[in-house]
Design an enzyme around this catalytic site. Structure first.
Site, PDB file in Angstrom:
ATOM      1  N   LYS A 103       0.831  -1.213   0.000  1.00  0.00           N
ATOM      2  CA  LYS A 103       0.000   0.000   0.000  1.00  0.00           C
ATOM      3  C   LYS A 103       0.865   1.262   0.000  1.00  0.00           C
ATOM      4  O   LYS A 103       0.595   2.219  -0.729  1.00  0.00           O
ATOM      5  CB  LYS A 103      -0.926  -0.001   1.226  1.00  0.00           C
ATOM      6  CG  LYS A 103      -1.915   1.155   1.290  1.00  0.00           C
ATOM      7  CD  LYS A 103      -3.059   0.981   0.315  1.00  0.00           C
ATOM      8  CE  LYS A 103      -3.760   2.253  -0.083  1.00  0.00           C
ATOM      9  NZ  LYS A 103      -4.460   2.940   0.987  1.00  0.00           N
ATOM     10  N   LYS A 163       1.672  11.924   4.581  1.00  0.00           N
ATOM     11  CA  LYS A 163       1.877  10.961   5.672  1.00  0.00           C
ATOM     12  C   LYS A 163       2.369   9.620   5.096  1.00  0.00           C
ATOM     13  O   LYS A 163       3.298   9.003   5.619  1.00  0.00           O
ATOM     14  CB  LYS A 163       0.564  10.759   6.421  1.00  0.00           C
ATOM     15  CG  LYS A 163       0.671   9.969   7.709  1.00  0.00           C
ATOM     16  CD  LYS A 163      -0.719   9.561   8.202  1.00  0.00           C
ATOM     17  CE  LYS A 163      -1.406   8.691   7.167  1.00  0.00           C
ATOM     18  NZ  LYS A 163      -2.643   8.038   7.588  1.00  0.00           N
TER      19      LYS A 163
END
Lengths: 294, 294, 294, 294
Positions: free
Chosen positions: C170, C238
């Site tokens: 991911k 992030k």
């Protein structure tokens, strides 16, 4: 002044000795007890816990490895806060990152203590000579109260601003030092690729406006290709990451630091335990410095 | 020795004067004739063309702006090669990039001339004092023949290697200088973002291992925020591009230089005519240095 | 199958609904209880704690915001581990970073539980359609047991490898997506600087080898200059930081990611809440796109 | 329409053939004459010089290697400008950089000619199918006059703006393509370092928002590790340098492009003649992809 001193490693031991010689009353503690004896011989009281070292002191000084160790000696079993009198100060002189520094100072403040962050620049021999470069964060009043204490260990005591400013300045210093080292390595590798020996390049560089602290102090390493650690490669990279963490917190972009961190990162598998100047080898490996073909 | 000297700008004029004072016989030429008079007054012969300046000399020295100007005075109308005796030398002391240097030396060699590339480090006042840092490329024999000539202009004369090596060393020097300047700016901007004034930061930096030539010489600019040019921003960027061109030719990767060049590029619209230290303003503009919010 | 489901946000709610529709028996819990009602109406049992949701299940699925929230619902007061039967599985489908994923899986393993990390790609409407792209880390046997469960929520279920591999994939996906977005922005800004309108550029780009998922899905934003969030700017940054953390752990250098992270960092003060495609504005602000001057 | 066509390489030959098939009257010239025969067989007139090919035409099309070759066929011995009627057009369809394009157009304008720069995207087979992606720079009127000619060779004909805009768009396209390729390589290397095989990663990437033209077209190369050139590594790097040159001219900072160019530069010694996707090997060499050690 009555002081506690925790952490008697290669830097801490000579720093504590200088405090004794300046006439301070010192209680010392170290994880490994055998490092305590020489200080005890020089007049320090041998404490049996961080709490004991801190009891009845105006300030307790920490010179331990990292943020985890600081946390442990302060708040762990028989930690400093179980002995330190209300209103006394914790003076943290290790390099533990700006974010951790601020967090710890906040906790200490809530417990009624004052904090100075006072990381140092300089090697073991500089520590022994009492000539460290000390960057201090904390409020004006606390700084002034303990400046004479710091002056026993350092030649240059600089008050940078509020709590955390000392830690931040240390990171900025090490960012610049580490990036200058990588810049120098990039330039020298280009020169080697162009057929100019490293020692000739360094001679010219040191004589002019491209000179730097790292060029002066690491010339020997760069010419010999041996990297006995003065400041470890992995520690330099750790400080670059701390600086990037600070830039993240402040939302200040640090493009050069970001690229430089990845060049050190490329060298970690080979050079983690070497001196930071081994970043030159990352470039040499990329280039396999070959003569110019005309 | 009988010498020609072409290019009497801010650097060239004091260099030529030092040659005269060392007892050399000098014929001088400059594009704008009025700069010639003071030299003539000091004993130089006023040549009416580059070819005239070069005639009957053992070597003719060039100190002109860029590669195009060098090409013009050498090979243009009444150029040096129409006067210079066979076997004599051209000593090019301007900074014109490594690729152009090599190409011009090749052409001169085919015409029966020798070449030294001998770019200089140092300001006008350093030139006047005869204390330039001179980096020389060329064969050993030619270097030795003209080293005493160069010694009249410089304090440190370094033979870097074959033709082109002087030019390459100059680019490497300016790459390191310019990148150190950008690194310093990046660090200081982070510190300002963290609430530490620039002057306090510089005090600490200059006292330790993050010190550098640019930190020493540009502290004033960085504190005052005024950027009177000592070495122009646009010239620094031009040299970074030349260094990248050299890295392209040698197939040596220069990641930091690449990033640094784009930071200077970002400042070109505002700061082209300022001192190179104005790169600090590129960072300030990005960050609008604001205090830390706790 | 008897399942727990914790976290009924914009993504979690439609995912849970698809599980119900596929015939699974579901106990649901959400921090804010009012999001539970629609699911209860559709047949889910309303649990009164994470522990309650997990009790008697073969697996409990987590779809919560970040590593801290995962930690809280698993190990906090009335957490999952106080209800989940021995040998059952935790399936974590949120994006929480690779390092935290591995640490949590280790703790669960020590407590006798199995873990799958199964973060998803796709928007809310993709989740509603049951067509998510699900990347799964975990041992082969556990994967096979729960693949049919995942297939109720996703169209493409990919087993990437051992525990942690789903989380890592991911991050790699979002690294590539975010960097492609920044690359596109850099190219378009250059084109705008050269006088070519963004919409004309995008037309050409989408027709050829420079096309990309982000060019397709963000063309509208880039042309209109409005950045309604599909995937938030601050979330993209992030994930870039998480990818750099993974590169740090593996000692793999990520120079492009490092530079890209700082470009997003530069935009945080203005665009944190916008769509990630607002990185285009960081470039526009630098350049103030002006026409070419010939 | 009566047209000249110069340059019958792998791309030029099928383009010329499509013009013939569309009914245009064509005079062709190629440096190496044997490539002319097939076109002559298909009805083209075999010119004996560029000037001859251009004589009596409304436009002459160039499809030659680089800026030097364009200069030679236009202005060299028996060049185009010695045959082309006043007011006719030169349509340059090769990729020669934005700066050279503008300079050549200016010279042609001063000689009374019109210019279109019309570089193409697409492979040899796309050229044969007449489905090229053609980016055109030039004034509106000239574009409209020759759009039908271009339509015989391409599927998508985009007028980007004034002269030079086609060349600029081509560089922007190749900047994005090449940087996307490097980004993909960086992500895949991280994944390999984390123990996830490249083919599994690509499957997930192609199914989601990280997909791109290069991921689609280069999957085969990346999985097999063989790099038969579709678009040469050294040509991609050349175009990145041209884009940086354009950014320099426009004073637009291109930080990602700068870093990416150095990653390709690092691969030049090994991969210059391979496909551009061999940039993946630069990463593999750095990392020596090793499994995660837990």
């Amino acid at each position: 002044m009555k002081l506690g001193f925790i952490g008697l490693g290669a830097m801490g031991a000579p720093m504590a000795r200088n405090l004794l010689e300046a006439g301070h009353e010192l209680a010392v503690w170290n994880r490994s007890p055998k490092r305590v004896d020489p200080l005890a011989g020089a007049g320090a009281r041998q404490a049996d816990s961080p709490a004991d070292a801190a009891s009845h002191t105006r300030a307790t000084i920490l010179m331990v490895t990292n943020a985890e160790a600081v946390h442990e000696v302060l708040f762990g079993d028989k930690g400093v806060v179980q002995g330190l009198p209300a209103g006394a100060a914790v003076i943290n002189m290790g390099t533990i990152g700006a974010v951790a520094t601020t967090r710890i100072a906040k906790t200490l403040g809530e417990l009624g203590y004052r904090t100075l962050d006072a990381p140092v620049g300089g090697s073991t021999s500089v520590a022994a000579a009492g000539e460290l470069n000390i960057m201090v964060g904390g409020d004006e009043e606390t700084f002034e109260e303990f400046e004479p204490v710091l002056a026993a260990m350092g030649e240059k005591i600089s008050h940078m601003g509020e709590v955390g400013s000392g830690a931040r300045m240390k990171l900025i210093n090490n960012l610049i030092m580490g990036a200058n080292m990588a810049v120098l390595s990039e330039g020298l590798a280009l020169g080697e690729g162009a057929g100019i020996p490293v020692e000739k390049q360094l001679e010219v560089i040191l004589a002019g406006s491209a000179a730097s602290g790292v060029a002066q102090r690491r010339s020997g390493n760069l010419i010999s290709g041996s990297y006995e650690p003065q400041f470890k490669f992995s520690h330099e990279l750790k400080d670059l990451y701390y600086a990037l963490e600070l830039g993240r917190e402040l939302e200040d972009p640090l493009p050069i630091t970001a690229v430089v961190s990845q060049i050190y990162n490329e060298g970690m598998r080979e050079h983690a335990e070497d001196d930071m100047s081994a970043v030159a080898e990352v470039y040499r490996q990329r280039v396999n410095a070959r003569p110019v073909q005309d």
